[in-house]
Design an enzyme around this catalytic site. Sequence first.
Site, PDB file in Angstrom:
ATOM      1  N   ARG A  23     -10.515 -11.338   1.755  1.00 38.28           N
ATOM      2  CA  ARG A  23     -11.116 -12.552   1.206  1.00 38.28           C
ATOM      3  C   ARG A  23     -10.504 -13.799   1.184  1.00 38.28           C
ATOM      4  O   ARG A  23     -11.240 -14.800   1.403  1.00 38.28           O
ATOM      5  CB  ARG A  23     -11.658 -12.005  -0.157  1.00 38.28           C
ATOM      6  CG  ARG A  23     -10.289 -11.982  -1.016  1.00 38.28           C
ATOM      7  CD  ARG A  23     -11.024 -11.331  -2.297  1.00 38.28           C
ATOM      8  NE  ARG A  23     -10.924  -9.848  -2.144  1.00 38.28           N
ATOM      9  CZ  ARG A  23     -11.622  -8.814  -2.990  1.00 38.28           C
ATOM     10  NH1 ARG A  23     -11.873  -9.222  -4.401  1.00 38.28           N
ATOM     11  NH2 ARG A  23     -11.331  -7.669  -2.733  1.00 38.28           N
TER      12      ARG A  23
ATOM     13  N   LYS B 243       0.816  -1.253  -0.014  1.00 38.05           N
ATOM     14  CA  LYS B 243       0.126  -0.020  -0.021  1.00 38.05           C
ATOM     15  C   LYS B 243       1.064   1.301  -0.132  1.00 38.05           C
ATOM     16  O   LYS B 243       1.929   1.223   0.297  1.00 38.05           O
ATOM     17  CB  LYS B 243      -0.962  -0.168   1.387  1.00 38.05           C
ATOM     18  CG  LYS B 243      -1.829  -0.812   1.336  1.00 38.05           C
ATOM     19  CD  LYS B 243      -2.654  -0.758   2.543  1.00 38.05           C
ATOM     20  CE  LYS B 243      -4.125  -1.896   2.659  1.00 38.05           C
ATOM     21  NZ  LYS B 243      -4.970  -1.474   1.475  1.00 38.05           N
TER      22      LYS B 243
HETATM   23  N1  BES Z   1      -8.196  -3.702   4.482  1.00 36.65           N
HETATM   24  C1  BES Z   1      -8.216  -3.151   2.967  1.00 36.65           C
HETATM   25  C2  BES Z   1      -9.656  -2.246   2.735  1.00 36.65           C
HETATM   26  C3  BES Z   1      -9.697  -1.341   3.569  1.00 36.65           C
HETATM   27  C4  BES Z   1      -9.078   0.005   2.696  1.00 36.65           C
HETATM   28  C5  BES Z   1     -10.315  -1.060   4.496  1.00 36.65           C
HETATM   29  C6  BES Z   1      -9.203   1.204   3.499  1.00 36.65           C
HETATM   30  C7  BES Z   1     -10.452   0.210   5.375  1.00 36.65           C
HETATM   31  C8  BES Z   1      -9.852   1.544   4.628  1.00 36.65           C
HETATM   32  C9  BES Z   1      -8.412  -4.550   2.126  1.00 36.65           C
HETATM   33  O1  BES Z   1      -7.547  -5.732   2.469  1.00 36.65           O
HETATM   34  C10 BES Z   1      -7.709  -3.966   0.857  1.00 36.65           C
HETATM   35  O2  BES Z   1      -6.786  -3.762   0.806  1.00 36.65           O
HETATM   36  N2  BES Z   1      -8.652  -4.056  -0.204  1.00 36.65           N
HETATM   37  C11 BES Z   1      -8.131  -3.663  -1.627  1.00 36.65           C
HETATM   38  C12 BES Z   1      -8.747  -4.478  -2.532  1.00 36.65           C
HETATM   39  C13 BES Z   1      -8.291  -4.557  -3.926  1.00 36.65           C
HETATM   40  C14 BES Z   1      -6.804  -4.726  -3.939  1.00 36.65           C
HETATM   41  C15 BES Z   1      -9.145  -5.344  -4.658  1.00 36.65           C
HETATM   42  C16 BES Z   1      -8.874  -2.074  -1.915  1.00 36.65           C
HETATM   43  O3  BES Z   1      -9.787  -1.968  -1.563  1.00 36.65           O
HETATM   44  O4  BES Z   1      -8.257  -1.550  -2.354  1.00 36.65           O
HETATM   45 MN    MN Z   2      -5.628  -5.335   1.904  1.00 39.59          MN
END
Ligand code: BES
Ligand code: MN
Length: 502
Positions: free
Chosen positions: A353, A279
């Site tokens: 997931r 990230k």
């Molecule tokens: N934990 C994150 C989602 C999230 C983002 C929760 C910001 C709270 C605040 C999750 O694991 C994630 O990173 N999801 C990705 C999925 C994508 C790579 C398909 C996302 O939403 O960017």
């Molecule tokens: Mn994530």
Amino acid sequence: MQCRVKAGESIKETTEALVLVGCEDERALPAVHRAVDKALGGHLRDVRSSGEFTGTPRQSVVMHTRGALPAKRVLLMGLGKKRDVTLDGIRQAMGEAAKRVRQLGARAFAAPLPGADVVRAPAADVAQAMVEGAMLGNYRFTSYRSGGDKSPTVRAMTLLAERATRMSGLHAAVRRGEVSAGATAFARDLCNHPANVMTPSRVAREARAIAKDFKLKLTVLDRKDQEKRRMGGLLGVSRGSQEMPQFIILEYAGGRKSQRPVALVGKTVTFDSGGISLKPSENMEQMKADMTGGAEVLAAVRAAAQLRLPVNVVGILPATENMPGGRATKPGDILTMLNGATVEVQNTDAEGRLILADGLAYAARLKPACIVDVATLTGACIVALGQFAIGMMGNDGALKAAFTNAGEQAGERVWEMPLWEEYFEQLKSDVADMRNIGGRGAGMITAGMFLSRFVGECPWVHLDIASTDWSASERPCIAKGPTAAGTRLLVQFLINRAERPR
Ligand code: BES
Ligand code: MN
Ligand code: ZN
């Protein structure tokens, strides 16, 4: 905060602060206000007619009684327009009131239960909401302030029932409020602790403490057990981390033996760096709260035990960090999940997931009455819903309706997204049964579609709490930071289910 309800009149109550809620467009003042006004020699009416207090939401005015009443002060708290008053409006007014009382340096306050002329809801629901509001408005996290927490805190609230009707129902409602707000505070604490403290092993310890306190059954599967059972999702996500993954199962049996349990599955990523699909660093610290789902599940099981609800509940927490280590799962790697399905990992940041797949498959094998999963799953949920609605998806109309209702009651509302088969197209992989990302559109839904493959035929609801998870600002019942929104939704769902056992 100690909360109680008793029969009694506001003008006779000895307290540091008497809290009265007032609306904007009040033609005739409620009886309690009139009585207080009379005792104060018209002071309350003056404050209103001068425009110092108009009743808009969160507005407040303090009046010292100087011996005219046993109460030291009267705090008027705005509720907004009369016809717009909701249960949650009352909850928030009490949250704001608790903060004001704290600022005043008072330790305790009293408040009359507003009548049916203010809010159209059963008195018990109003009492529960008031307790929740006061306790949550008073919430703070100070574990890491050296020198301890010196600022004053409100210790007690007394609700006054002017007419002493059905007190036993009100006592039970206050208890429900205390437990559901206590559950929320517990979940917030877990999420507030930094990831170097709140590791998967520490989460397992927290579960162990609950099991000990309430004599619940606890099973913790370590990495070896997970390997034996082939929990490929959890193992795959944990590969890049030095912290041991834990698969935690906490069981509360308050119902009949023959009654199938409610299975609650909570995403418990104690830190989500994204893994190899790292990230950006901005706001990454907030990913210590990527374990909110798991924290809420522990809190809900604990609440069910505290309230001795006649239900059976199994809490399931796949717990891990998501880190980019030398042995970390890489984009393109293929994992085999607990139910045998193969997944091509195209983005290691879609890790929730993967661990939930194992959690859900494990839950489905228990043949529960229903499965509910809670997860900070997608950024797309934030894009779609902002901060004020939880994303809901599922395969069972009655179960979804139960969550819609519980959400309205708890003031933690859900909004449904479709799970149509067409969306699964986006998850097709060239090399495995599916891939873990669904491309540009409908990110919240494709995540839900992915999960749907692991629940079998079981009635199931998925709650995406990424939207409500973190508050950038202080709100009436929410401190800055992790909100643990969804906890009271789960607790209310269990309470409602206990009242109408299936
Ligand atoms: N934990 C994150 C989602 C999230 C983002 C929760 C910001 C709270 C605040 C999750 O694991 C994630 O990173 N999801 C990705 C999925 C994508 C790579 C398909 C996302 O939403 O960017
Ligand atoms: Mn994530
Ligand atoms: Zn995550």
